[in-house]
Design a protein around this motif. Structure first.
Motif, PDB file in Angstrom:
ATOM      1  N   LEU A 184       0.775  -1.274   0.124  1.00  0.00           N
ATOM      2  CA  LEU A 184      -0.148   0.029   0.062  1.00  0.00           C
ATOM      3  C   LEU A 184       0.907   1.314  -0.090  1.00  0.00           C
ATOM      4  O   LEU A 184       1.866   1.203   0.376  1.00  0.00           O
ATOM      5  CB  LEU A 184      -0.955   0.059   1.209  1.00  0.00           C
ATOM      6  N   ALA A 185       0.345   2.469  -0.647  1.00  0.00           N
ATOM      7  CA  ALA A 185       1.151   3.537  -0.491  1.00  0.00           C
ATOM      8  C   ALA A 185       1.049   4.003   0.816  1.00  0.00           C
ATOM      9  O   ALA A 185       0.440   3.822   1.638  1.00  0.00           O
ATOM     10  CB  ALA A 185       0.305   4.612  -1.449  1.00  0.00           C
ATOM     11  N   PRO A 186       2.162   4.714   1.222  1.00  0.00           N
ATOM     12  CA  PRO A 186       2.661   5.062   2.645  1.00  0.00           C
ATOM     13  C   PRO A 186       1.320   6.036   3.157  1.00  0.00           C
ATOM     14  O   PRO A 186       1.145   5.892   4.509  1.00  0.00           O
ATOM     15  CB  PRO A 186       3.752   6.020   2.546  1.00  0.00           C
ATOM     16  N   LEU A 189      -1.572   3.414   3.960  1.00  0.00           N
ATOM     17  CA  LEU A 189      -1.004   3.046   5.064  1.00  0.00           C
ATOM     18  C   LEU A 189      -1.332   3.598   6.505  1.00  0.00           C
ATOM     19  O   LEU A 189      -1.744   2.992   7.498  1.00  0.00           O
ATOM     20  CB  LEU A 189       0.355   2.223   5.073  1.00  0.00           C
ATOM     21  N   ARG A 190      -1.045   4.816   6.322  1.00  0.00           N
ATOM     22  CA  ARG A 190      -1.130   5.726   7.608  1.00  0.00           C
ATOM     23  C   ARG A 190      -2.583   5.969   7.923  1.00  0.00           C
ATOM     24  O   ARG A 190      -2.828   5.826   9.083  1.00  0.00           O
ATOM     25  CB  ARG A 190      -0.524   6.898   7.186  1.00  0.00           C
ATOM     26  N   ASN A 191      -3.280   6.018   6.888  1.00  0.00           N
ATOM     27  CA  ASN A 191      -4.698   6.216   7.142  1.00  0.00           C
ATOM     28  C   ASN A 191      -5.437   4.820   7.643  1.00  0.00           C
ATOM     29  O   ASN A 191      -6.188   4.806   8.502  1.00  0.00           O
ATOM     30  CB  ASN A 191      -5.409   6.516   5.932  1.00  0.00           C
ATOM     31  N   ILE A 192      -4.909   3.817   7.232  1.00  0.00           N
ATOM     32  CA  ILE A 192      -5.322   2.454   7.732  1.00  0.00           C
ATOM     33  C   ILE A 192      -4.937   2.259   9.428  1.00  0.00           C
ATOM     34  O   ILE A 192      -5.812   1.896   9.984  1.00  0.00           O
ATOM     35  CB  ILE A 192      -5.129   1.164   6.997  1.00  0.00           C
ATOM     36  N   LEU A 209     -11.703  -2.395   6.372  1.00  0.00           N
ATOM     37  CA  LEU A 209     -10.426  -2.051   6.256  1.00  0.00           C
ATOM     38  C   LEU A 209     -10.246  -1.650   4.953  1.00  0.00           C
ATOM     39  O   LEU A 209      -9.615  -0.878   4.360  1.00  0.00           O
ATOM     40  CB  LEU A 209      -9.524  -3.126   6.827  1.00  0.00           C
ATOM     41  N   ALA A 210     -10.682  -2.863   3.803  1.00  0.00           N
ATOM     42  CA  ALA A 210     -10.446  -2.495   2.506  1.00  0.00           C
ATOM     43  C   ALA A 210     -11.473  -1.428   2.001  1.00  0.00           C
ATOM     44  O   ALA A 210     -10.870  -0.726   1.180  1.00  0.00           O
ATOM     45  CB  ALA A 210     -11.016  -3.957   1.728  1.00  0.00           C
ATOM     46  N   GLN A 211     -12.228  -0.938   2.588  1.00  0.00           N
ATOM     47  CA  GLN A 211     -13.159   0.091   2.180  1.00  0.00           C
ATOM     48  C   GLN A 211     -12.281   1.524   2.551  1.00  0.00           C
ATOM     49  O   GLN A 211     -12.388   2.347   1.681  1.00  0.00           O
ATOM     50  CB  GLN A 211     -14.477   0.173   3.071  1.00  0.00           C
ATOM     51  N   GLN A 212     -11.582   1.419   3.528  1.00  0.00           N
ATOM     52  CA  GLN A 212     -10.841   2.589   3.845  1.00  0.00           C
ATOM     53  C   GLN A 212      -9.540   2.872   2.813  1.00  0.00           C
ATOM     54  O   GLN A 212      -9.420   3.826   2.557  1.00  0.00           O
ATOM     55  CB  GLN A 212     -10.134   2.407   5.156  1.00  0.00           C
ATOM     56  N   ALA A 213      -9.271   1.851   2.104  1.00  0.00           N
ATOM     57  CA  ALA A 213      -8.355   1.903   0.981  1.00  0.00           C
ATOM     58  C   ALA A 213      -8.656   1.901  -0.192  1.00  0.00           C
ATOM     59  O   ALA A 213      -7.884   1.864  -1.250  1.00  0.00           O
ATOM     60  CB  ALA A 213      -7.343   0.431   0.928  1.00  0.00           C
ATOM     61  N   CYS A 214      -9.969   1.754  -0.314  1.00  0.00           N
ATOM     62  CA  CYS A 214     -10.994   1.838  -1.750  1.00  0.00           C
ATOM     63  C   CYS A 214     -10.285   0.637  -2.487  1.00  0.00           C
ATOM     64  O   CYS A 214      -9.944   0.767  -3.783  1.00  0.00           O
ATOM     65  CB  CYS A 214     -10.425   3.161  -2.452  1.00  0.00           C
ATOM     66  N   LEU A 215     -10.034  -0.430  -2.066  1.00  0.00           N
ATOM     67  CA  LEU A 215      -9.568  -1.761  -2.451  1.00  0.00           C
ATOM     68  C   LEU A 215     -10.452  -2.762  -2.411  1.00  0.00           C
ATOM     69  O   LEU A 215     -11.474  -2.817  -1.449  1.00  0.00           O
ATOM     70  CB  LEU A 215      -8.325  -2.009  -2.100  1.00  0.00           C
ATOM     71  N   SER A 216     -10.403  -3.819  -3.053  1.00  0.00           N
ATOM     72  CA  SER A 216     -11.226  -5.099  -3.051  1.00  0.00           C
ATOM     73  C   SER A 216     -10.593  -5.884  -1.486  1.00  0.00           C
ATOM     74  O   SER A 216      -9.501  -5.666  -1.268  1.00  0.00           O
ATOM     75  CB  SER A 216     -11.070  -5.921  -4.122  1.00  0.00           C
ATOM     76  N   GLU A 217     -11.509  -6.707  -0.895  1.00  0.00           N
ATOM     77  CA  GLU A 217     -10.934  -7.298   0.184  1.00  0.00           C
ATOM     78  C   GLU A 217      -9.577  -8.224  -0.101  1.00  0.00           C
ATOM     79  O   GLU A 217      -8.628  -8.341   0.426  1.00  0.00           O
ATOM     80  CB  GLU A 217     -11.965  -8.304   0.792  1.00  0.00           C
ATOM     81  N   MET A 223      -2.212  -6.651  -0.420  1.00  0.00           N
ATOM     82  CA  MET A 223      -1.256  -5.521  -0.395  1.00  0.00           C
ATOM     83  C   MET A 223      -0.698  -5.150   1.119  1.00  0.00           C
ATOM     84  O   MET A 223       0.448  -4.555   1.504  1.00  0.00           O
ATOM     85  CB  MET A 223      -1.771  -4.460  -1.014  1.00  0.00           C
ATOM     86  N   PHE A 224      -1.693  -5.427   2.048  1.00  0.00           N
ATOM     87  CA  PHE A 224      -1.428  -5.185   3.440  1.00  0.00           C
ATOM     88  C   PHE A 224      -0.396  -5.928   3.848  1.00  0.00           C
ATOM     89  O   PHE A 224       0.565  -5.407   4.580  1.00  0.00           O
ATOM     90  CB  PHE A 224      -2.597  -5.205   4.434  1.00  0.00           C
TER      91      PHE A 224
END
Length: 287
Positions: A184-186, A189-192, A209-217, A223-224
């Motif tokens: 994940l972009a830094p 990742l900080r937001n997560i 958690l995936a929703q916070q990164a705008c990604l699929s689960e 990526m996490f």
């Protein structure tokens, strides 16, 4: 509002005894059952994955050629939406059900592969064996207390892995899983990290958690782990334990309150987890 699953409600009206149940966001639910001397016909508008835990040797399935058995520990049955099946249970056995709406399964497929299949049809399976399914439900679903909110992330992660496996191997969707390279972009990742810290008291799921990164689960989990070297559920539990240790050492908060702030629904579950991590009960550490 929790969804009602027909297979769940139907079993509840028969001789089956519910052991545990948990809804994990919109579209999926887990239920652990025991049953004996029962006859059940299932016809649902959702998909059901049934995984045998103990017994099952005297579970019979009605086929055009007559009654057939073949149940046993670690066998599974997959009942797609709108498929009808009749079962005669002639001996005690325990099993776990994973219920999934067709909408959730379709959304999962679209997120993973970034494609929009015309249809998604699961293949009905009866008394089959699959080492991957066994590994996931034995290790993750049976390995933790479903009543504990702190375990919802583990349960939702395992459920997503099971559904992804079904899409790959028991449907007409024969797409290879996409490669996920890089973390994940830094800033993401900080937001997560901040979101996790602010919600440690909540029953987090992988979808949250995936929703916070705008990604699929699927993509988020991989990526996490690339970024942290830990699966999301491992990282969140680590953060819960670190916060708990600090609160035990440096505050006078009751242990029950600390347990709640760290996502545990009871002080006993919290104490057991704390001792498994630190080798000492929180009450003993405080003394």
């Amino acid at each position: 509002m929790n969804k009602t699953y027909h297979a769940f409600e139907n079993l509840s009206q028969h001789r089956a005894r519910l052991q545990e149940s948990v809804q994990l966001g919109s579209g999926i639910q887990l239920a652990a059952w025991r049953n004996n001397f029962d006859r059940v016909t299932q016809l649902s508008d959702h998909h059901t994955l049934s995984m045998y835990v103990e017994g099952g040797f005297d579970t019979w399935h009605k086929t055009p050629a007559g009654w057939k058995n073949g149940g046993a520990p670690d066998r599974f049955c997959l009942l797609p939406a709108d498929s009808e099946s009749t079962w005669d249970v002639r001996g005690e056995f325990s099993f776990v059900h994973l219920y999934c709406t067709d909408a959730h399964l379709r959304h999962l497929a679209e997120q993973i592969w970034d494609r929009h299949p015309a249809t998604i049809s699961l293949d009905m399976q009866v008394f089959q064996q699959d080492s991957r399914i066994t590994q996931l439900y034995r290790h993750f679903l049976l390995g933790c207390d479903w009543r504990n909110n702190a375990n919802h992330l583990t349960l939702s992660s395992a459920s997503t892995l099971l559904l992804t496996h079904l899409l790959q191997h028991y449907s007409e969707v024969n797409w290879r899983l996409p490669d996920v390279r890089g973390g994940l972009a830094p800033s993401v990742l900080r937001n997560i990290f901040a979101y996790i810290e602010a919600h440690l008291a909540s029953p987090l799921t992988l979808a949250d958690l995936a929703q916070q990164a705008c990604l699929s689960e699927f993509h988020f989990a991989r990526m996490f782990k690339q970024s942290t070297r830990l699966a999301p559920h491992q990282f969140v539990m680590q953060q819960r334990m670190m916060k708990a240790e600090q609160l035990v050492r440096h505050t006078l908060l009751p242990l029950t309150e600390i347990a709640l702030q760290c996502g545990f629904h009871s002080s006993s579950h919290f104490s057991n987890r704390f001792k498994s991590v630190y080798g000492i009960a929180p009450s003993a550490l405080r003394r």
